[in-house]
Design a protein around this motif. Structure first.
Motif, mmCIF file in Angstrom:
data_model
loop_
_atom_site.group_PDB
_atom_site.id
_atom_site.type_symbol
_atom_site.label_atom_id
_atom_site.label_comp_id
_atom_site.label_asym_id
_atom_site.label_seq_id
_atom_site.Cartn_x
_atom_site.Cartn_y
_atom_site.Cartn_z
ATOM 1 N N SER A 98 0.806 -1.221 0.000
ATOM 2 C CA SER A 98 0.000 0.000 0.000
ATOM 3 C C SER A 98 0.839 1.272 0.000
ATOM 4 O O SER A 98 0.351 2.341 -0.400
ATOM 5 N N ASP A 99 2.088 1.221 0.457
ATOM 6 C CA ASP A 99 2.943 2.412 0.507
ATOM 7 C C ASP A 99 3.811 2.583 -0.737
ATOM 8 O O ASP A 99 4.567 3.552 -0.842
ATOM 9 N N VAL A 100 3.738 1.624 -1.663
ATOM 10 C CA VAL A 100 4.516 1.677 -2.897
ATOM 11 C C VAL A 100 3.616 2.162 -4.026
ATOM 12 O O VAL A 100 2.430 1.822 -4.082
ATOM 13 N N THR A 101 4.174 2.958 -4.932
ATOM 14 C CA THR A 101 3.408 3.400 -6.104
ATOM 15 C C THR A 101 3.368 2.267 -7.118
ATOM 16 O O THR A 101 4.399 1.879 -7.674
ATOM 17 N N VAL A 102 2.176 1.714 -7.336
ATOM 18 C CA VAL A 102 1.979 0.619 -8.284
ATOM 19 C C VAL A 102 1.019 1.095 -9.364
ATOM 20 O O VAL A 102 -0.100 1.516 -9.057
ATOM 21 N N VAL A 103 1.460 1.060 -10.605
ATOM 22 C CA VAL A 103 0.619 1.539 -11.700
ATOM 23 C C VAL A 103 0.328 0.406 -12.669
ATOM 24 O O VAL A 103 1.157 -0.483 -12.871
ATOM 25 N N CYS A 104 -0.847 0.453 -13.255
ATOM 26 C CA CYS A 104 -1.222 -0.505 -14.293
ATOM 27 C C CYS A 104 -0.903 0.161 -15.625
ATOM 28 O O CYS A 104 -1.573 1.132 -16.019
ATOM 29 N N GLY A 105 0.136 -0.322 -16.288
ATOM 30 C CA GLY A 105 0.540 0.329 -17.515
ATOM 31 C C GLY A 105 1.519 -0.499 -18.315
ATOM 32 O O GLY A 105 1.982 -1.556 -17.881
ATOM 33 N N ASP A 106 1.843 0.022 -19.494
ATOM 34 C CA ASP A 106 2.716 -0.643 -20.454
ATOM 35 C C ASP A 106 4.141 -0.154 -20.265
ATOM 36 O O ASP A 106 4.395 1.056 -20.211
ATOM 37 N N ALA A 107 5.093 -1.076 -20.189
ATOM 38 C CA ALA A 107 6.499 -0.706 -20.010
ATOM 39 C C ALA A 107 6.999 0.184 -21.137
ATOM 40 O O ALA A 107 7.916 0.988 -20.931
ATOM 41 N N CYS A 108 6.418 0.064 -22.321
ATOM 42 C CA CYS A 108 6.826 0.910 -23.448
ATOM 43 C C CYS A 108 6.498 2.378 -23.188
ATOM 44 O O CYS A 108 7.068 3.262 -23.829
ATOM 45 N N GLN A 109 5.587 2.635 -22.276
ATOM 46 C CA GLN A 109 5.173 3.997 -21.944
ATOM 47 C C GLN A 109 5.819 4.481 -20.653
ATOM 48 O O GLN A 109 5.313 5.394 -20.002
ATOM 49 N N LEU A 110 6.948 3.888 -20.281
ATOM 50 C CA LEU A 110 7.561 4.204 -18.992
ATOM 51 C C LEU A 110 7.854 5.688 -18.788
ATOM 52 O O LEU A 110 7.575 6.215 -17.705
ATOM 53 N N PRO A 111 8.417 6.412 -19.759
ATOM 54 C CA PRO A 111 8.651 7.846 -19.522
ATOM 55 C C PRO A 111 7.379 8.592 -19.132
ATOM 56 O O PRO A 111 7.394 9.447 -18.231
ATOM 57 N N ALA A 112 6.271 8.289 -19.804
ATOM 58 C CA ALA A 112 5.004 8.947 -19.483
ATOM 59 C C ALA A 112 4.504 8.535 -18.102
ATOM 60 O O ALA A 112 3.991 9.367 -17.340
ATOM 61 N N LEU A 113 4.662 7.254 -17.737
ATOM 62 C CA LEU A 113 4.222 6.780 -16.426
ATOM 63 C C LEU A 113 5.041 7.424 -15.308
ATOM 64 O O LEU A 113 4.505 7.779 -14.254
ATOM 65 N N VAL A 114 6.343 7.572 -15.545
ATOM 66 C CA VAL A 114 7.201 8.223 -14.556
ATOM 67 C C VAL A 114 6.765 9.662 -14.337
ATOM 68 O O VAL A 114 6.718 10.159 -13.205
ATOM 69 N N LYS A 115 6.419 10.338 -15.421
ATOM 70 C CA LYS A 115 5.990 11.735 -15.318
ATOM 71 C C LYS A 115 4.617 11.842 -14.672
ATOM 72 O O LYS A 115 4.388 12.718 -13.818
ATOM 73 N N GLN A 116 3.694 10.949 -15.031
ATOM 74 C CA GLN A 116 2.340 10.997 -14.481
ATOM 75 C C GLN A 116 2.326 10.788 -12.975
ATOM 76 O O GLN A 116 1.508 11.367 -12.257
ATOM 77 N N THR A 117 3.224 9.959 -12.484
ATOM 78 C CA THR A 117 3.281 9.664 -11.053
ATOM 79 C C THR A 117 4.226 10.605 -10.305
ATOM 80 O O THR A 117 4.424 10.442 -9.099
ATOM 81 N N SER A 118 4.833 11.574 -11.032
ATOM 82 C CA SER A 118 5.800 12.516 -10.449
ATOM 83 C C SER A 118 6.996 11.792 -9.845
ATOM 84 O O SER A 118 7.627 12.299 -8.914
ATOM 85 N N PHE A 119 7.313 10.628 -10.389
ATOM 86 C CA PHE A 119 8.443 9.856 -9.871
ATOM 87 C C PHE A 119 9.776 10.484 -10.270
ATOM 88 O O PHE A 119 10.816 10.122 -9.733
ATOM 89 N N ASP A 120 9.722 11.425 -11.215
ATOM 90 C CA ASP A 120 10.949 12.047 -11.690
ATOM 91 C C ASP A 120 11.243 13.394 -11.033
ATOM 92 O O ASP A 120 12.191 14.082 -11.416
ATOM 93 N N THR A 121 10.450 13.771 -10.033
ATOM 94 C CA THR A 121 10.632 15.096 -9.434
ATOM 95 C C THR A 121 11.892 15.182 -8.583
ATOM 96 O O THR A 121 12.417 16.271 -8.361
ATOM 97 N N GLU A 122 12.387 14.058 -8.082
ATOM 98 C CA GLU A 122 13.571 14.073 -7.221
ATOM 99 C C GLU A 122 14.825 13.573 -7.942
ATOM 100 O O GLU A 122 15.844 13.306 -7.305
ATOM 101 N N GLY A 123 14.760 13.436 -9.255
ATOM 102 C CA GLY A 123 15.937 12.993 -9.995
ATOM 103 C C GLY A 123 15.647 11.785 -10.858
ATOM 104 O O GLY A 123 14.544 11.230 -10.854
ATOM 105 N N SER A 124 16.660 11.372 -11.600
ATOM 106 C CA SER A 124 16.515 10.251 -12.521
ATOM 107 C C SER A 124 16.514 8.918 -11.773
ATOM 108 O O SER A 124 16.829 8.844 -10.580
#
Length: 219
Positions: A98-124
């Motif tokens: 429950s404390d981990v960000t788990v998304v239902c998505g396609d690995a080919c869309q990883l850049p978009a998924l990273v951006k949608q979840t704001s996972f890239d706000t603290e660095g690469s």
């Protein structure tokens, strides 16, 4: 302090093995194995994380064997992004972690998924741990996944992949095309079936020595 997921089975909740096997029966081509990966394989995968890795993406979370291993290794829940395409496995992972960000998505869309979840706000991203069945995929899909993975990885980032075979599931010509290198990370004899671990990284270009026009022409 280690993060402990919710029990994998409680009350009427399904077991990870049953959940995984049910998804394999529904679509055997999209699920890489008959049963979840074993602890030996999980240890080998986690062992290949960069020494100071903090931000990790997992592709193909399955029932969370690698997820739990990374949390036990010390990756903070908020610094772990798990991508799972199968909707039922996605729900299973969300309930368990429950404390981990788990998304239902396609690995080919990883850049978009990273951006949608704001996972890239603290660095690469420092590393990607992949449970995807690259061995059974067409090369075009392999290429799309690798390009998406390295689009979010930092300069020294690596992709850690397992496969049910003795050689890299990605052909040499594709690695050359994408500017990647590969090395073997280990072999899990006790996994069912046995599995190899491979680590992919960007190639380090050789320094180019300038050549004067006269020297190039043999003058």
């Amino acid at each position: 302090m280690q993060y402990r997921a919710k029990p994998t089975r409680g009350g009427n909740g399904p077991s990870p093995t049953l959940t995984f096997f049910r998804q394999w029966l529904k679509n055997p081509l999209s699920v890489a194995a008959l049963s979840p990966s074993g602890k030996q394989l999980a240890r080998l995968m986690v062992r290949e994380l960069p020494k100071n890795a903090q931000r990790v993406v997992e592709l193909g979370g399955g029932t969370g064997v690698f997820t739990q291993a990374m949390l036990d290794h010390g990756i903070a829940p908020q610094h772990l992004l798990v991508v799972e395409l199968n909707e039922e496995l996605h729900q299973f992972l969300q309930n368990r972690f429950s404390d981990v960000t788990v998304v239902c998505g396609d690995a080919c869309q990883l850049p978009a998924l990273v951006k949608q979840t704001s996972f890239d706000t603290e660095g690469s991203v420092d590393a990607i741990v992949s449970g995807l069945g690259l061995l059974s995929m067409p090369r075009s899909l392999q290429r799309d996944i690798l390009q998406a993975a390295f689009a979010v990885l930092g300069a020294e980032g690596r992709m850690i992949q397992f496969t049910y075979g003795p050689v890299s599931p990605v052909p040499r010509e594709m690695l050359d095309e994408l500017g990647l290198t590969v090395r073997r990370g280990g072999f899990a004899w006790w996994n069912i079936p046995p599995a190899s671990v491979f680590v992919y990284q960007r190639s380090r270009s050789r320094p180019i020595t300038p050549v004067r026009a006269g020297e190039r022409n043999g003058a």
